[in-house]
Enzyme design. Structure first.
Site: not given
Length: 227
Positions: A45, A47-48, A50, A174, A200
């Site tokens: 992940g 590409n954007t 963090i 998280s 989540y």
């Protein structure tokens, strides 16, 4: 003028406390200036957000960066940008869809065959608060992408990581894990009403539990795992 003193003081106190709490929770800015020339880093992940900034920073430090992303167009654009801003030509975009076990296996096979070493694996990609979607293999999307996908990827690359020791696996979690609960009887929300928030939180708790167990199993070895 005096009537503004109290509001300004309150605002300053709140802002100061917010900064202190943020620094405490995040650990503050990394003071290290170490370079990683000759090291290979795999980031999911990237590409954007963090992931992208992590890729940029590690590219600045001289690493060989492999960006694993689902959207190849965005990934190629991000990789090109990072190569341009860091002047590091060793930043590569590779297809990786964590919602597909087939894609994960293909990505891992490519890394194992083409890369001489993997020094750092950063499991960064994730989805949040999405509807009751399912992955290609029928898992709850958040649990499948945030936990199961990274669980499989890590295990498929583990031998390469051990061979490249000292190496490290970094799992992004998280604070949502604090209120998470693992329902082993219904991980995919097939029996109870779907709750995107709890789904989540469950996936983030799974990240933490996986990290702790992997760290325990790797303890004393040449590879390590951390959050």
């Amino acid at each position: 003028m005096s009537r503004y003193i109290l509001p300004v003081s309150v605002f300053g106190t709140v802002a100061g406390c917010a900064v202190l709490i943020k620094n405490h929770v995040t650990g503050g800015r990394c003071p290290s200036k170490a370079t990683i020339k000759g090291k290979t880093v795999v980031i999911t992940g990237a590409n954007t957000g963090i992931g992208k900034e992590t890729a940029r920073e590690l590219a600045t430090r001289g690493g060989r960066i492999i960006m694993g992303c689902r959207d190849m167009e965005k990934c190629e654009t991000a990789a090109k940008e990072i190569r341009g801003t860091t002047l590091n030509p060793h930043v590569y975009a590779c297809h990786l869809d964590l919602a597909s076990m087939k894609s994960i296996r293909e990505f891992a096979e490519r890394i194992n065959q083409e890369e001489k070493r993997v020094d750092v694996l950063i499991n960064n990609a994730g989805v949040m608060r999405c509807p009751g979607w399912k992955t290609e293999d029928g898992f709850d999307m958040q649990f499948g992408v945030n936990h199961l996908g990274h669980f499989l990827l890590t295990n498929l690359l583990l031998e390469k990581l051990k061979e490249s020791a000292p190496s490290r696996v970094i799992n992004l979690a998280s604070l949502a894990h604090i209120v998470g609960k693992i329902d082993f009887e219904d991980l995919n929300w097939e029996r109870k009403k779907f709750d995107t928030k709890q789904a989540y939180c469950q996936s983030k708790l799974a990240n933490v539990l996986f990290t702790r167990e992997l760290a325990r199993r790797l303890k004393g070895g040449s590879a390590s795992c951390c959050l």
